[in-house]
Design an enzyme around this catalytic site. Sequence first.
Site, PDB file in Angstrom:
ATOM      1  NE  ARG A  66       3.868  -9.385  -1.297  1.00  8.36           N
ATOM      2  CZ  ARG A  66       3.041  -8.579  -1.968  1.00  8.36           C
ATOM      3  NH1 ARG A  66       2.718  -7.392  -1.470  1.00  8.36           N
ATOM      4  NH2 ARG A  66       2.530  -8.941  -3.126  1.00  8.36           N
ATOM      5  NE  ARG A  89      -6.196   1.918  12.047  1.00  3.19           N
ATOM      6  CZ  ARG A  89      -5.161   2.378  11.350  1.00  3.19           C
ATOM      7  NH1 ARG A  89      -5.233   3.523  10.723  1.00  3.19           N
ATOM      8  NH2 ARG A  89      -4.056   1.670  11.283  1.00  3.19           N
ATOM      9  NE  ARG A 125       2.473  -6.346  12.729  1.00  4.69           N
ATOM     10  CZ  ARG A 125       3.704  -6.878  12.823  1.00  4.69           C
ATOM     11  NH1 ARG A 125       4.224  -7.141  13.996  1.00  4.69           N
ATOM     12  NH2 ARG A 125       4.412  -7.126  11.743  1.00  4.69           N
ATOM     13  CE  LYS A 150      -2.031   0.822   3.800  1.00  6.24           C
ATOM     14  NZ  LYS A 150      -2.618   1.511   4.937  1.00  6.24           N
ATOM     15  NE  ARG A 196      10.197  -3.375   9.465  1.00  7.87           N
ATOM     16  CZ  ARG A 196       9.098  -2.672   9.247  1.00  7.87           C
ATOM     17  NH1 ARG A 196       8.143  -2.668  10.149  1.00  7.87           N
ATOM     18  NH2 ARG A 196       8.928  -1.996   8.145  1.00  7.87           N
TER      19      ARG A 196
HETATM   20  P1  ADP Z   1      -0.385   0.503  10.495  1.00 11.07           P
HETATM   21  O1  ADP Z   1       0.961   0.523  11.105  1.00 11.07           O
HETATM   22  O2  ADP Z   1      -1.317  -0.532  11.069  1.00 11.07           O
HETATM   23  O3  ADP Z   1      -0.438   0.577   8.997  1.00 11.07           O
HETATM   24  P2  ADP Z   1      -0.990   3.354  10.665  1.00 11.07           P
HETATM   25  O4  ADP Z   1       0.397   3.756  10.328  1.00 11.07           O
HETATM   26  O5  ADP Z   1      -2.074   3.698   9.725  1.00 11.07           O
HETATM   27  O6  ADP Z   1      -1.098   1.804  11.024  1.00 11.07           O
HETATM   28  O7  ADP Z   1      -1.379   3.929  12.096  1.00 11.07           O
HETATM   29  C1  ADP Z   1      -0.591   3.673  13.233  1.00 11.07           C
HETATM   30  C2  ADP Z   1      -1.417   3.849  14.514  1.00 11.07           C
HETATM   31  O8  ADP Z   1      -1.991   5.156  14.564  1.00 11.07           O
HETATM   32  C3  ADP Z   1      -2.607   2.917  14.638  1.00 11.07           C
HETATM   33  O9  ADP Z   1      -2.253   1.664  15.144  1.00 11.07           O
HETATM   34  C4  ADP Z   1      -3.529   3.703  15.568  1.00 11.07           C
HETATM   35  O10 ADP Z   1      -3.119   3.581  16.893  1.00 11.07           O
HETATM   36  C5  ADP Z   1      -3.299   5.129  15.129  1.00 11.07           C
HETATM   37  N1  ADP Z   1      -4.283   5.542  14.087  1.00 11.07           N
HETATM   38  C6  ADP Z   1      -4.021   5.819  12.769  1.00 11.07           C
HETATM   39  N2  ADP Z   1      -5.143   6.135  12.112  1.00 11.07           N
HETATM   40  C7  ADP Z   1      -6.154   6.040  13.015  1.00 11.07           C
HETATM   41  C8  ADP Z   1      -7.562   6.221  12.955  1.00 11.07           C
HETATM   42  N3  ADP Z   1      -8.183   6.540  11.810  1.00 11.07           N
HETATM   43  N4  ADP Z   1      -8.287   6.045  14.089  1.00 11.07           N
HETATM   44  C9  ADP Z   1      -7.695   5.710  15.239  1.00 11.07           C
HETATM   45  N5  ADP Z   1      -6.381   5.513  15.368  1.00 11.07           N
HETATM   46  C10 ADP Z   1      -5.600   5.675  14.280  1.00 11.07           C
END
Ligand code: ADP
Length: 206
Positions: free
Chosen positions: A126, A91, A143, A15, A132
């Site tokens: 992957r 989300r 996860r 993504k 890691r």
């Molecule tokens: P990932 O590492 O799962 O791809 P992101 O980088 O999108 O996740 O987000 C990291 C963290 O930020 C999430 O685990 C959550 O704690 C918080 N977060 C991000 N977007 C949202 C959202 N729309 N609502 C609530 N928490 C969020």
Amino acid sequence: MSLYLVILGRQGSGKGTQCTRLVEHYGCPHVSTGDMLRAAREEGTEMGRKAGEIMDAGGLVPDEVMFGIVAERLAKPDVLKHGVLLDGFPRTAGQADELERMLAEHGERLDVAINLDVPVEEVTKRMLTRGREDDTPEAIAERLRLYEEQTAPLVEWFDGHGLLAVVDGLGEEDEVFHRLVATVDAKTRGASQGEPLPAADDDVVD
Ligand code: ADP
């Protein structure tokens, strides 16, 4: 023309790479709520500190915080001019409802929500080859299970609103990118033509 896109995908789906290419292609900003929260944490703001704790614990940052951050970002001139590729928001179905309201305030609506689909077995492979330290098979499985649990109702929400497009994320990066562009273009051409008008002499009332 401004585009309003949402992208979903499991960790390891590619993504991030595809988001970079999509925003370059369509000229709209990439808004990743995860990136925004991490930046807030780096800055050491009160909000960033609290959000950081929640992120570390694997929880969701409260809606009132997320809505504030996202509403502010969506009101910026670059988004108003070009639209946005949203990544990480919404989300939950509740956040999707709120997003709809926010966009309506600007006279806009979502064009499409893309689910970049790479099967669990493939993303696991992957992540394991990436190697890691926290990528043990058990941690990865957990996860992915959480992601599934969180995302299923959201996917249903988009589907119910006629906005969902599932794009096969298997294959070469270029190939996947072309599938994404074809999907977005097909959805936005459809939208610009509008809904067909109901027949004027239709006297069936239900
Ligand atoms: P990932 O590492 O799962 O791809 P992101 O980088 O999108 O996740 O987000 C990291 C963290 O930020 C999430 O685990 C959550 O704690 C918080 N977060 C991000 N977007 C949202 C959202 N729309 N609502 C609530 N928490 C969020």
